[in-house]
Design a protein around this motif. Structure first.
Motif, mmCIF file in Angstrom:
data_model
loop_
_atom_site.group_PDB
_atom_site.id
_atom_site.type_symbol
_atom_site.label_atom_id
_atom_site.label_comp_id
_atom_site.label_asym_id
_atom_site.label_seq_id
_atom_site.Cartn_x
_atom_site.Cartn_y
_atom_site.Cartn_z
ATOM 1 N N ASP A 38 0.851 -1.195 0.000
ATOM 2 C CA ASP A 38 0.000 0.000 0.000
ATOM 3 C C ASP A 38 0.883 1.239 0.000
ATOM 4 O O ASP A 38 2.016 1.201 0.468
ATOM 5 C CB ASP A 38 -0.916 0.021 1.225
ATOM 6 N N CYS A 98 -7.153 -1.587 3.839
ATOM 7 C CA CYS A 98 -7.761 -2.466 4.839
ATOM 8 C C CYS A 98 -7.617 -1.827 6.215
ATOM 9 O O CYS A 98 -6.720 -1.011 6.455
ATOM 10 C CB CYS A 98 -7.171 -3.864 4.770
ATOM 11 N N CYS A 116 -3.678 -2.006 6.962
ATOM 12 C CA CYS A 116 -2.936 -0.887 6.353
ATOM 13 C C CYS A 116 -3.241 0.459 7.013
ATOM 14 O O CYS A 116 -2.371 1.314 7.090
ATOM 15 C CB CYS A 116 -3.193 -0.838 4.864
ATOM 16 N N CYS A 182 1.065 -4.703 3.102
ATOM 17 C CA CYS A 182 -0.376 -4.777 3.412
ATOM 18 C C CYS A 182 -0.627 -5.832 4.485
ATOM 19 O O CYS A 182 -0.118 -6.954 4.416
ATOM 20 C CB CYS A 182 -1.174 -5.090 2.153
ATOM 21 N N GLY A 183 -1.456 -5.456 5.458
ATOM 22 C CA GLY A 183 -1.705 -6.333 6.600
ATOM 23 C C GLY A 183 -2.744 -7.409 6.372
ATOM 24 O O GLY A 183 -2.977 -8.257 7.249
ATOM 25 N N SER A 184 -3.369 -7.397 5.183
ATOM 26 C CA SER A 184 -4.406 -8.405 4.941
ATOM 27 C C SER A 184 -3.825 -9.687 4.369
ATOM 28 O O SER A 184 -4.545 -10.665 4.141
ATOM 29 C CB SER A 184 -5.466 -7.854 3.975
HETATM 30 ZN ZN LIG Z 1 -4.027 -3.704 3.374
#
Ligand SMILES: [Zn+2]
Lengths: 315, 47
Positions: A38, A98, A116, A182-184
């Motif tokens: 991101d 996210c 994110c 990105c944390g997803s």
């Molecule tokens: Zn994310």
């Protein structure tokens, strides 16, 4: 070879706010394989000017080489340009970013999942910015889609990123560039159910890049409506959170009421028949509407630039 | 026939008038543009 002036490996799940000068290039490299990155972007000298993914979408839902990172109107300045974007890096301009509530609400995650919004907030906190300063993100290596019914397809296609993929963004103004992991990734196809590290690197300007900057600034700046804060009616950044109306405020809209003038034309019998035909075909509610629409449609078709994706057409 | 235009529409059409190849006043230009549009839009079905 241009000089490397900053380099860092972003480990999962982290990000970094990187100050950059005009002419410098940010290179983002996939070190291990597919990973959604991101990205947020601020004017380094005025944090209120920031990237507008919404306006970037006007030339299409994906970026390509030559695509401009635009700041939001009324500034509307070219902030950066993609000088390299491999086909395996699908870009997303629809997914926003996210956030923790999303994982809690949609997936029942008990607690705070990596996301994110929070990673962006933590990254820009180094520069005194708040979580509210995070804005819709430009998403690299995010293989989202959409259909012709307007349905967004966030999570069906696997990430196509390959180890060694490189995206290059050339700064067209001084910016705070904020790339992050990105944390997803571990719960979706966004990064194929895993997290991987990426390398971020800033290289100094080169004569070639300076020429690209000069060409693009010439093309995309200098419009009288690209405004600066000294032209704003309200210049000061509000500090109280509570909103109250300004006493005796009189708005000064660009045109209100809109001045209207009348043009008189002498229609022949065949003009009248054609106009009636246009109305019959639903081209206007009545003859005046149809004639005005005809004239302005002609103008739009013949005197208006097509909206097309930007290209890196540097001579 | 009378057609209302906003001042902004007329400002854009002024540039077409300035080209001088569709007439010397706005009435002529509007009519000329209308006729060109009709040709584009209705083709052989135009009267
Ligand atoms: Zn994310």
């Amino acid at each position: 070879m241009s000089k490397i002036i900053y380099t860092k490996t972003l480990d999962p799940v982290s990000g970094k706010a990187i100050p950059m000068k005009r002419g410098q290039t940010l290179t983002i490299t996939l070190l291990e394989g597919p990973q959604c990155v991101d990205f947020n972007c601020f004017n380094l000298h005025d944090y209120k000017e920031r990237m507008s993914v919404g306006h970037m979408r006007r030339t299409g839902f994906r970026c390509r080489q030559g695509s401009i990172v635009w700041s939001a109107p009324p500034r509307y300045n070219p902030m950066m340009v993609f000088t390299e974007l491999p086909a395996t890096c699908r870009t997303d301009l629809l997914a926003a970013r996210c956030h923790a509530t999303q994982f809690e609400k949609e997936r029942g995650y008990p607690g705070t999942h990596t996301n994110c919004q929070d990673t962006l907030a933590e990254s820009i906190a180094e520069f005194g910015l708040t979580p509210d300063d995070v804005h819709d993100s430009l998403n690299l290596w995010m293989n989202t889609g959409w259909d012709d019914e307007g349905n967004f397809i966030p999570n069906v296609r696997r990430n196509q990123g390959k180890k060694g993929d490189q995206v290059k963004l050339l700064a067209l103004m001084d910016v705070l560039a904020v790339p992050l992991i990105c944390g997803s990734g571990d719960v979706s196809n966004t990064s194929n159910y895993w997290f991987r590290s990426v390398k971020v690197e800033v290289t100094d300007s080169t004569p070639e890049n300076d020429a690209v900057v000069a060409t693009l600034l010439k093309k995309h700046t200098g419009f009288i409506n690209q405004r600066t804060p000294d032209q704003f009616r309200v210049k000061d950044i509000r500090t109280e959170r509570d909103l109250t109306a300004t006493d005796k405020f009189e708005p000064k809209f660009t045109l209100c009421p809109v001045p209207v003038e009348t043009v008189t034309v002498e229609l022949t019998e065949s003009d009248k028949k054609n106009l009636a035909k246009l109305v019959k075909r639903g081209f206007g509610e009545d003859e005046e509407d149809a004639l005005r629409s005809a004239v302005m449609t002609w103008y739009t078709r013949n005197r208006t630039a097509q909206i097309v994706p930007e290209t890196l057409d540097i001579e | 026939m009378k057609i209302r235009f906003t001042s902004q529409q007329l400002k854009l059409l002024q540039a077409v008038l300035d080209e001088k190849d569709r007439g010397t006043n706005m009435n002529e230009v509007v009519l000329a543009i209308f006729r060109e549009f009709v040709k584009q839009q209705l083709g052989r079905e135009a009267a």
